[in-house]
Design a protein around this motif. Sequence first.
Motif, PDB file in Angstrom:
ATOM      1  N   LYS A  42       0.820  -1.219   0.000  1.00 33.15           N
ATOM      2  CA  LYS A  42       0.000   0.000   0.000  1.00 33.15           C
ATOM      3  C   LYS A  42       0.850   1.264   0.000  1.00 33.15           C
ATOM      4  CE  LYS A  42      -3.967   0.011   2.025  1.00 33.15           C
ATOM      5  NZ  LYS A  42      -5.069   0.018   3.029  1.00 33.15           N
ATOM      6  N   PRO A  43       1.818   1.423   0.933  1.00 27.36           N
ATOM      7  CA  PRO A  43       2.660   2.631   0.831  1.00 27.36           C
ATOM      8  C   PRO A  43       3.485   2.665  -0.448  1.00 27.36           C
ATOM      9  CG  PRO A  43       3.479   1.152   2.541  1.00 27.36           C
ATOM     10  CD  PRO A  43       2.131   0.653   2.146  1.00 27.36           C
ATOM     11  N   LEU A  44       3.890   1.486  -0.972  1.00 25.70           N
ATOM     12  CA  LEU A  44       4.641   1.475  -2.220  1.00 25.70           C
ATOM     13  C   LEU A  44       3.789   2.029  -3.364  1.00 25.70           C
ATOM     14  CD1 LEU A  44       7.214   0.635  -3.788  1.00 25.70           C
ATOM     15  CD2 LEU A  44       6.140  -1.598  -4.146  1.00 25.70           C
ATOM     16  N   TYR A  45       2.542   1.669  -3.399  1.00 29.91           N
ATOM     17  CA  TYR A  45       1.627   2.173  -4.425  1.00 29.91           C
ATOM     18  C   TYR A  45       1.563   3.699  -4.372  1.00 29.91           C
ATOM     19  CZ  TYR A  45      -2.984   3.296  -6.446  1.00 29.91           C
ATOM     20  OH  TYR A  45      -4.018   3.846  -7.163  1.00 29.91           O
ATOM     21  N   TYR A  46       1.315   4.252  -3.196  1.00 33.16           N
ATOM     22  CA  TYR A  46       1.173   5.699  -3.082  1.00 33.16           C
ATOM     23  C   TYR A  46       2.504   6.421  -3.271  1.00 33.16           C
ATOM     24  CZ  TYR A  46      -3.625   4.998  -1.584  1.00 33.16           C
ATOM     25  OH  TYR A  46      -4.957   4.662  -1.538  1.00 33.16           O
ATOM     26  N   ASN A  47       3.580   5.830  -2.768  1.00 32.09           N
ATOM     27  CA  ASN A  47       4.892   6.458  -2.953  1.00 32.09           C
ATOM     28  C   ASN A  47       5.274   6.518  -4.426  1.00 32.09           C
ATOM     29  OD1 ASN A  47       5.352   6.940  -0.225  1.00 32.09           O
ATOM     30  ND2 ASN A  47       6.386   4.988   0.108  1.00 32.09           N
ATOM     31  N   THR A  48       4.976   5.431  -5.153  1.00 31.08           N
ATOM     32  CA  THR A  48       5.329   5.406  -6.574  1.00 31.08           C
ATOM     33  C   THR A  48       4.542   6.463  -7.351  1.00 31.08           C
ATOM     34  OG1 THR A  48       5.843   3.044  -6.424  1.00 31.08           O
ATOM     35  CG2 THR A  48       5.514   3.939  -8.622  1.00 31.08           C
ATOM     36  N   ILE A  49       3.261   6.601  -7.031  1.00 29.49           N
ATOM     37  CA  ILE A  49       2.461   7.653  -7.677  1.00 29.49           C
ATOM     38  C   ILE A  49       3.080   9.028  -7.428  1.00 29.49           C
ATOM     39  CG2 ILE A  49       0.240   8.856  -7.573  1.00 29.49           C
ATOM     40  CD1 ILE A  49      -1.030   6.075  -7.019  1.00 29.49           C
ATOM     41  N   GLU A  50       3.454   9.286  -6.188  1.00 31.68           N
ATOM     42  CA  GLU A  50       4.048  10.583  -5.858  1.00 31.68           C
ATOM     43  C   GLU A  50       5.388  10.769  -6.548  1.00 31.68           C
ATOM     44  OE1 GLU A  50       4.648  14.311  -4.469  1.00 31.68           O
ATOM     45  OE2 GLU A  50       2.783  13.119  -4.466  1.00 31.68           O
ATOM     46  N   GLN A  51       6.156   9.711  -6.686  1.00 32.66           N
ATOM     47  CA  GLN A  51       7.463   9.817  -7.337  1.00 32.66           C
ATOM     48  C   GLN A  51       7.334  10.107  -8.832  1.00 32.66           C
ATOM     49  OE1 GLN A  51       8.808   6.048  -5.915  1.00 32.66           O
ATOM     50  NE2 GLN A  51       9.329   6.875  -3.887  1.00 32.66           N
ATOM     51  N   VAL A  52       6.251   9.667  -9.440  1.00 35.77           N
ATOM     52  CA  VAL A  52       6.008  10.047 -10.833  1.00 35.77           C
ATOM     53  C   VAL A  52       5.621  11.516 -10.905  1.00 35.77           C
ATOM     54  CG1 VAL A  52       4.611   9.600 -12.895  1.00 35.77           C
ATOM     55  CG2 VAL A  52       5.301   7.701 -11.415  1.00 35.77           C
ATOM     56  N   ARG A  53       4.774  11.928  -9.991  1.00 39.03           N
ATOM     57  CA  ARG A  53       4.317  13.325 -10.002  1.00 39.03           C
ATOM     58  C   ARG A  53       5.445  14.312  -9.744  1.00 39.03           C
ATOM     59  NH1 ARG A  53      -1.277  11.903  -6.805  1.00 39.03           N
ATOM     60  NH2 ARG A  53      -2.555  11.543  -8.684  1.00 39.03           N
ATOM     61  N   ASN A  54       6.415  13.916  -8.900  1.00 39.20           N
ATOM     62  CA  ASN A  54       7.503  14.855  -8.612  1.00 39.20           C
ATOM     63  C   ASN A  54       8.709  14.676  -9.525  1.00 39.20           C
ATOM     64  OD1 ASN A  54       9.132  12.748  -7.599  1.00 39.20           O
ATOM     65  ND2 ASN A  54       8.506  13.107  -5.470  1.00 39.20           N
ATOM     66  N   GLY A  55       8.595  13.774 -10.498  1.00 38.94           N
ATOM     67  CA  GLY A  55       9.631  13.640 -11.511  1.00 38.94           C
ATOM     68  C   GLY A  55      10.731  12.646 -11.196  1.00 38.94           C
ATOM     69  N   GLU A  56      10.659  11.948 -10.041  1.00 38.41           N
ATOM     70  CA  GLU A  56      11.679  10.942  -9.748  1.00 38.41           C
ATOM     71  C   GLU A  56      11.589   9.764 -10.711  1.00 38.41           C
ATOM     72  OE1 GLU A  56      12.646  10.076  -5.462  1.00 38.41           O
ATOM     73  OE2 GLU A  56      10.778  11.183  -5.173  1.00 38.41           O
ATOM     74  N   ILE A  57      10.381   9.451 -11.159  1.00 38.04           N
ATOM     75  CA  ILE A  57      10.149   8.440 -12.181  1.00 38.04           C
ATOM     76  C   ILE A  57       9.454   9.134 -13.341  1.00 38.04           C
ATOM     77  CG2 ILE A  57       9.058   6.232 -12.738  1.00 38.04           C
ATOM     78  CD1 ILE A  57       8.934   5.648  -9.728  1.00 38.04           C
TER      79      ILE A  57
END
Length: 861
Positions: free
Chosen positions: A372-387
């Motif tokens: 669950k935290p991985l799902y939300y963290n990954t979404i945020e990392q796309v939004r902030n440009g890390e991915i």
Amino acid sequence: MDHATRPVTGLLRSSVLVSAALLAACSGTDKQAVSATESGNVDTPPSKNIEIWPQLAIPGQNDPAIEQQVASLLAQMTLEQKVAQMIQPEIRDFTVEDMRKYGFGSYLNGGGAFPNNDKHATPADWIALAEAMYQASMDDSEDGIAIPTMWGTDAVHGHNNVIGATLFPHNIGLGAARNPALIEQIAAITAKEVMATGIDWVFAPTVAVVEDDRWGRTYESYAEDPAVVRDYSRAIVEGLQGRFDQDFLSDQRVVSTVKHFLGDGGTEFGEDQGNNLSSEQKLFDIHAQGYVGGLTAGAQTVMASFNSWHGKKIHGDEYLLTDVLKTRMGFDGLVVGDWNGHGQIAGCRNDSCPQAINAGLDIFMVPTDAWKPLYYNTIEQVRNGEISQARIDDAVSRILRVKFRAGLFDKPSPANRPLSGRTELIGHADHRAVARQAVRESLVLLKNNDQLLPLKPGQTVLVAGDGADNIGKQSGGWSITWQGTGNQNSDFPGGSSIYDGINEVVQASGGRTLLRPDGLFDAAEQPDVAIVVFGEDPYAEGNGDIDNLEYQRGDKRDLALLQSLQAQGIPVVSLFISGRPLWVNPEFNASDAFVAVWLPGTEGAGVADVLFTDAQGAVRYDFHGTLPFSWPATPQQAVVNFYDDRETPLLPYGFGLKYGQPSTLANDLSEDSGYDASLLAPRPLFQQGVKDPWHMVIGTLAGDNLDAEAITSNVQSHGSVAIRTIDRVIQEDARRVVFDGKGNGIVSLQGNFPVDLRAFSEANGRLSVEVKADAPLTQPLQLSMLSEEGVRRGIDIAPQLKGTEWTTVTVDLHCFAEQGINLARVFSPFGLSSQAAAKLSFGEVLLLPGSEQPATLTCPQ
């Protein structure tokens, strides 16, 4: 599982089961002559040459219709829906409602995981869960889209998680058979039994080429010959998925996975999840051939490996995952991670790892509630440009491409597919007949004095040894449970033990069998011959890592049985169950005939097919198998492969007698193990930092139960303990620990798997710890170890501390053994605990071989 599936062990409780998984943890064992600098900690990355890698002709690529379907669906998806496709949770850690809400692209059952947590779940139970998950994934009421999910499972020698399934010989036995056509047939049968339970995706084949037989996964390798692995990989992929020009991914087939990419069989010391130091050319020549075979057969998925290549974790290696596998070799399917393998990348946690996606991982395999935290963290990392959005779109395109090719958008739901619910397929007689053939062809005859074999069946036959009537032992790891332990013969309905086959043949010819596991019999029962079935107990992955190849080191109970029978003048036939060649010179000497039976699976009766003639004395089946791995001449000869030409094995790769051929093994082989304690170097456990394969936890002990969490920061507290890094000689080379006295606080080094410390014990070794107390200690400070059985024992070192100065305390390892610590299976080699309030620091922690200087603390007399 075939990835490293990690069920709860019982050694750790509550939060440590979740928190310890946050830390990158490898498994391993002690090795003779380990250098003071642990492997993988200091390394020079190799220069890279992409031209080494081939551009493969992979069937089925660039289908315009499928590519249009992928692009059209991708364009409709939100970021949240895309990331959900990239998350693969495990059935113990999420629910059908979670699937409905998030729409995960796939899910899995790890080894030892069953529907409803019921080991004896029926095929109907498996189908019910598959159907519920599928329907939830197709319900767009919450996530707004309907994309069928995929269920992946470790069916590595048959559908091995399901009660009643046909279990084939493990890969090492199939490699001995040298029969790719049989392997394809086995894979096709496995696909049918898997599909009968509604599952779409199999995490097989394992295509590791093992260089060091100390590795606990040696039995998952077909051979030390990369050509055999290449050919078998092609055969099993075609058996699972079908041939591209015939029934590719039809409703009779499943999606396959070649694994583990890359180099898992070539780690230093055979250490599970360890470091591969091969040159890039060797990485291709030896370790990549299975991918040449599997990918050119159309394998749709590849699983990333736990191991490192020159110190860099494969899950985070963009060069290998993207530049080599996807770009150069042309693989357009998906790359799935192994069991929280992304969390082992430097700077990552199980719940956050943009590095893995950026490197080329397409699906996070994320058991435990970290999904669950991985799902939300990954979404945020796309939004902030890390991915990048482009990397997400590439990953999801690959996932959708596999699903479209597999027909999941068109096939009925799992409960309504042609093979689903056909319970007669599970363990079908025709399937068992093929498995029995595989058993016959896998057997390797290593010794046959005076042509003792084949045996005439009309005799009195003593059947001895703890493996004689033990289907679980003969099946090995990955058999119902992850480790293959805790099983009874009743857990394998329809299967046969080795004894069952012997008894059937002997009784049919008017002979008599005496099943006596301990080898004892009455004078009136004098046998004509003894068949002794013995060998390794089941294990999987790092639990099977050993530090040398001596069989039953320090506990030669099976040898004593053989010698007792031999001393009575009874001809002895040894049937050796094992997942690798082992040093058994004493057992060879005590045997008149010796057969490597490997891990034959549920059809143990196939062994008797070869051992006995028919009633008229004619051979029914000759020996067919040849050694898939060179047989060691010494316990230290763990790396002896036919392509090395460095050492001479006792028996070479490809050796195997047939009936009528003279036996070549001497009867007086050297029984000197050749162990030299002077070769043992100190092994750091903590030296400027925690050494592999350990990780550090802090928490509170209540009896043998531990509530703890893994150290993931330079300042951290949990339970009764606080810890921080400090500088002693160089930056952050020591730790300061504060016990609050409100519980039995502990700081401990622990591993995912137990480690064998017998080499240090045999060398009169000691555990050495640098400690400094802030104030003189008036209450005990326990220095402890924890063995696999859950036994933790400590020794009070408070009286040894010199006021508030740094003091090196050394404790004789025999002291721990005398208190009940099994030094062959150590789960935690170091712990400091206190029930009283105390402030102290510790520095270097070492395992030391013996010396003339006595330990600070020796065992009580």
